[in-house]
Design a protein around this motif. Structure first.
Motif, PDB file in Angstrom:
ATOM      1  N   ARG A  16      40.396  32.381  36.723  1.00 39.33           N
ATOM      2  CA  ARG A  16      39.334  32.428  37.305  1.00 39.33           C
ATOM      3  C   ARG A  16      39.157  31.417  38.621  1.00 39.33           C
ATOM      4  O   ARG A  16      38.818  31.912  39.498  1.00 39.33           O
ATOM      5  N   ASP A  17      39.781  30.161  38.510  1.00 39.13           N
ATOM      6  CA  ASP A  17      39.651  29.293  39.257  1.00 39.13           C
ATOM      7  C   ASP A  17      40.355  29.885  40.850  1.00 39.13           C
ATOM      8  O   ASP A  17      40.125  29.576  41.954  1.00 39.13           O
ATOM      9  N   ASN A  18      41.518  30.254  40.288  1.00 37.41           N
ATOM     10  CA  ASN A  18      42.490  30.715  41.578  1.00 37.41           C
ATOM     11  C   ASN A  18      41.775  32.125  42.255  1.00 37.41           C
ATOM     12  O   ASN A  18      41.918  32.027  43.376  1.00 37.41           O
ATOM     13  N   LEU A  19      41.110  32.825  41.643  1.00 38.01           N
ATOM     14  CA  LEU A  19      40.448  33.769  42.011  1.00 38.01           C
ATOM     15  C   LEU A  19      39.342  33.279  42.942  1.00 38.01           C
ATOM     16  O   LEU A  19      39.286  33.847  44.171  1.00 38.01           O
ATOM     17  N   LEU A  20      38.722  32.234  42.709  1.00 36.18           N
ATOM     18  CA  LEU A  20      37.761  31.620  43.410  1.00 36.18           C
ATOM     19  C   LEU A  20      37.965  31.184  44.658  1.00 36.18           C
ATOM     20  O   LEU A  20      37.600  31.239  45.743  1.00 36.18           O
ATOM     21  N   ASP A  21      39.223  30.414  44.559  1.00 36.21           N
ATOM     22  CA  ASP A  21      39.957  29.865  45.679  1.00 36.21           C
ATOM     23  C   ASP A  21      40.130  31.005  46.755  1.00 36.21           C
ATOM     24  O   ASP A  21      40.232  31.197  47.991  1.00 36.21           O
ATOM     25  N   ARG A  22      40.963  32.314  46.264  1.00 39.03           N
ATOM     26  CA  ARG A  22      41.288  33.489  47.012  1.00 39.03           C
ATOM     27  C   ARG A  22      40.129  34.323  47.641  1.00 39.03           C
ATOM     28  O   ARG A  22      40.039  34.533  48.700  1.00 39.03           O
ATOM     29  N   ILE A  23      38.723  34.277  47.061  1.00 41.59           N
ATOM     30  CA  ILE A  23      37.902  34.687  47.550  1.00 41.59           C
ATOM     31  C   ILE A  23      37.402  33.935  48.703  1.00 41.59           C
ATOM     32  O   ILE A  23      37.015  34.369  49.916  1.00 41.59           O
ATOM     33  N   VAL A  24      37.240  32.539  48.570  1.00 39.00           N
ATOM     34  CA  VAL A  24      36.882  31.741  49.789  1.00 39.00           C
ATOM     35  C   VAL A  24      37.831  32.131  51.033  1.00 39.00           C
ATOM     36  O   VAL A  24      37.478  32.104  52.220  1.00 39.00           O
ATOM     37  N   GLU A  25      39.204  32.198  50.623  1.00 39.30           N
ATOM     38  CA  GLU A  25      40.263  32.431  51.758  1.00 39.30           C
ATOM     39  C   GLU A  25      40.011  33.768  52.402  1.00 39.30           C
ATOM     40  O   GLU A  25      39.992  33.927  53.544  1.00 39.30           O
ATOM     41  N   ALA A  26      39.779  34.898  51.839  1.00 35.20           N
ATOM     42  CA  ALA A  26      39.612  36.129  51.932  1.00 35.20           C
ATOM     43  C   ALA A  26      38.392  36.416  52.852  1.00 35.20           C
ATOM     44  O   ALA A  26      38.358  36.873  54.121  1.00 35.20           O
ATOM     45  N   GLY A  27      37.162  35.524  52.568  1.00 30.10           N
ATOM     46  CA  GLY A  27      36.112  35.568  53.444  1.00 30.10           C
ATOM     47  C   GLY A  27      36.213  34.991  54.745  1.00 30.10           C
ATOM     48  O   GLY A  27      35.802  35.348  55.687  1.00 30.10           O
ATOM     49  N   SER A  28      36.962  33.626  54.697  1.00 33.55           N
ATOM     50  CA  SER A  28      37.256  33.141  56.073  1.00 33.55           C
ATOM     51  C   SER A  28      38.098  33.814  56.897  1.00 33.55           C
ATOM     52  O   SER A  28      37.990  33.707  58.059  1.00 33.55           O
ATOM     53  N   GLU A  29      38.982  34.791  56.239  1.00 37.57           N
ATOM     54  CA  GLU A  29      39.936  35.396  57.215  1.00 37.57           C
ATOM     55  C   GLU A  29      39.330  36.772  57.464  1.00 37.57           C
ATOM     56  O   GLU A  29      39.841  37.607  58.330  1.00 37.57           O
ATOM     57  N   GLY A  30      38.353  37.163  56.645  1.00 35.92           N
ATOM     58  CA  GLY A  30      37.666  38.420  57.199  1.00 35.92           C
ATOM     59  C   GLY A  30      38.329  39.736  56.483  1.00 35.92           C
ATOM     60  O   GLY A  30      38.150  40.811  57.089  1.00 35.92           O
ATOM     61  N   TRP A  31      38.911  39.474  55.199  1.00 36.63           N
ATOM     62  CA  TRP A  31      39.572  40.529  54.719  1.00 36.63           C
ATOM     63  C   TRP A  31      38.535  41.162  53.665  1.00 36.63           C
ATOM     64  O   TRP A  31      38.553  40.980  52.120  1.00 36.63           O
ATOM     65  N   LEU A  32      37.701  42.189  54.189  1.00 34.25           N
ATOM     66  CA  LEU A  32      36.807  42.645  53.417  1.00 34.25           C
ATOM     67  C   LEU A  32      37.152  43.476  52.104  1.00 34.25           C
ATOM     68  O   LEU A  32      36.678  43.574  51.181  1.00 34.25           O
ATOM     69  N   GLY A  33      38.330  44.313  52.328  1.00 31.51           N
ATOM     70  CA  GLY A  33      39.139  45.109  51.210  1.00 31.51           C
ATOM     71  C   GLY A  33      39.325  44.017  50.133  1.00 31.51           C
ATOM     72  O   GLY A  33      39.222  44.340  48.892  1.00 31.51           O
ATOM     73  N   GLU A  34      40.002  43.132  50.573  1.00 28.16           N
ATOM     74  CA  GLU A  34      40.623  42.222  49.598  1.00 28.16           C
ATOM     75  C   GLU A  34      39.485  41.369  48.927  1.00 28.16           C
ATOM     76  O   GLU A  34      39.435  41.230  47.771  1.00 28.16           O
ATOM     77  N   LEU A  35      38.353  41.228  49.506  1.00 28.62           N
ATOM     78  CA  LEU A  35      37.411  40.405  49.086  1.00 28.62           C
ATOM     79  C   LEU A  35      36.522  41.545  47.952  1.00 28.62           C
ATOM     80  O   LEU A  35      36.265  40.648  46.734  1.00 28.62           O
ATOM     81  N   GLU A  36      36.613  42.606  48.193  1.00 28.98           N
ATOM     82  CA  GLU A  36      35.904  43.414  47.016  1.00 28.98           C
ATOM     83  C   GLU A  36      36.941  43.495  45.850  1.00 28.98           C
ATOM     84  O   GLU A  36      36.508  43.488  44.716  1.00 28.98           O
ATOM     85  N   LYS A  37      38.353  43.507  46.085  1.00 32.01           N
ATOM     86  CA  LYS A  37      39.041  43.711  44.848  1.00 32.01           C
ATOM     87  C   LYS A  37      39.071  42.390  44.348  1.00 32.01           C
ATOM     88  O   LYS A  37      38.921  42.433  42.937  1.00 32.01           O
ATOM     89  N   LEU A  38      38.867  41.351  44.841  1.00 32.28           N
ATOM     90  CA  LEU A  38      38.813  39.815  44.158  1.00 32.28           C
ATOM     91  C   LEU A  38      37.918  39.590  43.307  1.00 32.28           C
ATOM     92  O   LEU A  38      37.695  38.928  42.303  1.00 32.28           O
ATOM     93  N   HIS A  39      36.487  40.208  43.967  1.00 29.51           N
ATOM     94  CA  HIS A  39      35.287  40.003  43.129  1.00 29.51           C
ATOM     95  C   HIS A  39      35.354  40.801  41.963  1.00 29.51           C
ATOM     96  O   HIS A  39      34.985  40.509  40.886  1.00 29.51           O
ATOM     97  N   THR A  40      35.863  42.101  42.035  1.00 26.20           N
ATOM     98  CA  THR A  40      36.194  42.853  40.903  1.00 26.20           C
ATOM     99  C   THR A  40      36.813  42.022  39.838  1.00 26.20           C
ATOM    100  O   THR A  40      36.656  42.104  38.576  1.00 26.20           O
ATOM    101  N   ARG A  41      38.006  41.663  40.089  1.00 23.34           N
ATOM    102  CA  ARG A  41      38.763  41.013  39.377  1.00 23.34           C
ATOM    103  C   ARG A  41      38.264  39.544  38.806  1.00 23.34           C
ATOM    104  O   ARG A  41      38.287  39.273  37.525  1.00 23.34           O
ATOM    105  N   LEU A  42      37.519  39.013  39.744  1.00 24.67           N
ATOM    106  CA  LEU A  42      36.584  37.717  38.952  1.00 24.67           C
ATOM    107  C   LEU A  42      35.667  38.309  37.915  1.00 24.67           C
ATOM    108  O   LEU A  42      35.700  37.666  36.980  1.00 24.67           O
ATOM    109  N   ALA A  43      34.855  39.224  38.191  1.00 25.81           N
ATOM    110  CA  ALA A  43      34.138  39.916  37.217  1.00 25.81           C
ATOM    111  C   ALA A  43      34.643  39.945  35.670  1.00 25.81           C
ATOM    112  O   ALA A  43      33.973  39.765  34.842  1.00 25.81           O
ATOM    113  N   GLY A  44      35.773  40.731  35.830  1.00 23.40           N
ATOM    114  CA  GLY A  44      36.458  40.739  34.879  1.00 23.40           C
ATOM    115  C   GLY A  44      37.123  39.712  33.889  1.00 23.40           C
ATOM    116  O   GLY A  44      36.974  39.519  32.925  1.00 23.40           O
ATOM    117  N   ALA A  45      37.657  38.385  34.635  1.00 23.16           N
ATOM    118  CA  ALA A  45      38.074  37.381  34.268  1.00 23.16           C
ATOM    119  C   ALA A  45      36.653  36.411  33.431  1.00 23.16           C
ATOM    120  O   ALA A  45      36.796  35.959  32.431  1.00 23.16           O
TER     121      ALA A  45
END
Length: 82
Positions: A16-45
Motif C-alpha cells: 500500500r505504501d509503495n502504491l501511494l508513492d507510485r501514485i504521487v510519481e504518476a501524478g507529477s509525471e502526468g501518467w493518467l492511465g497509470e494513475l487509474e491503474k494504481l488507484h484500482t490496485r490501492l483500493a484492492g490493497a
C-alpha cells in the motif's frame, strides 16, 4: 475470493505504501492511465487490509461455549421408557 492471512499484513502495508508513492510519481509525471491503474490496485490493497482488521475484531469477540458432555445432552432415561 481469496482471504489474506494475518501474517501477510506487514507485506500488504508495504505494498500500500509503495502504491501511494507510485501514485504521487504518476501524478507529477502526468501518467493518467497509470494513475487509474494504481488507484484500482490501492483500493484492492486497502480492502484486503480492511478484511484483516475486521477478521481480527471478530476473533477478539469470540466466546468459547465449551463442549457439553454426553450426560448433559441426553434427555431420555430408563424411567422414561413405556
Amino acid at each position: 475470493m481469496l482471504r489474506p492471512e494475518h501474517s501477510q499484513r506487514p507485506r500488504l502495508v508495504e505494498i500500500r505504501d509503495n502504491l501511494l508513492d507510485r501514485i504521487v510519481e504518476a501524478g507529477s509525471e502526468g501518467w493518467l492511465g497509470e494513475l487509474e491503474k494504481l488507484h484500482t490496485r490501492l483500493a484492492g490493497a486497502e480492502d484486503k487490509l480492511s478484511q484483516l482488521d475486521d477478521e481480527a475484531a471478530r476473533q477478539a469477540n469470540v466466546v468459547d461455549l465449551g463442549m457439553p458432555s454426553f450426560s448433559q445432552i441426553t434427555v431420555r432415561t430408563t424411567a422414561d421408557r413405556p
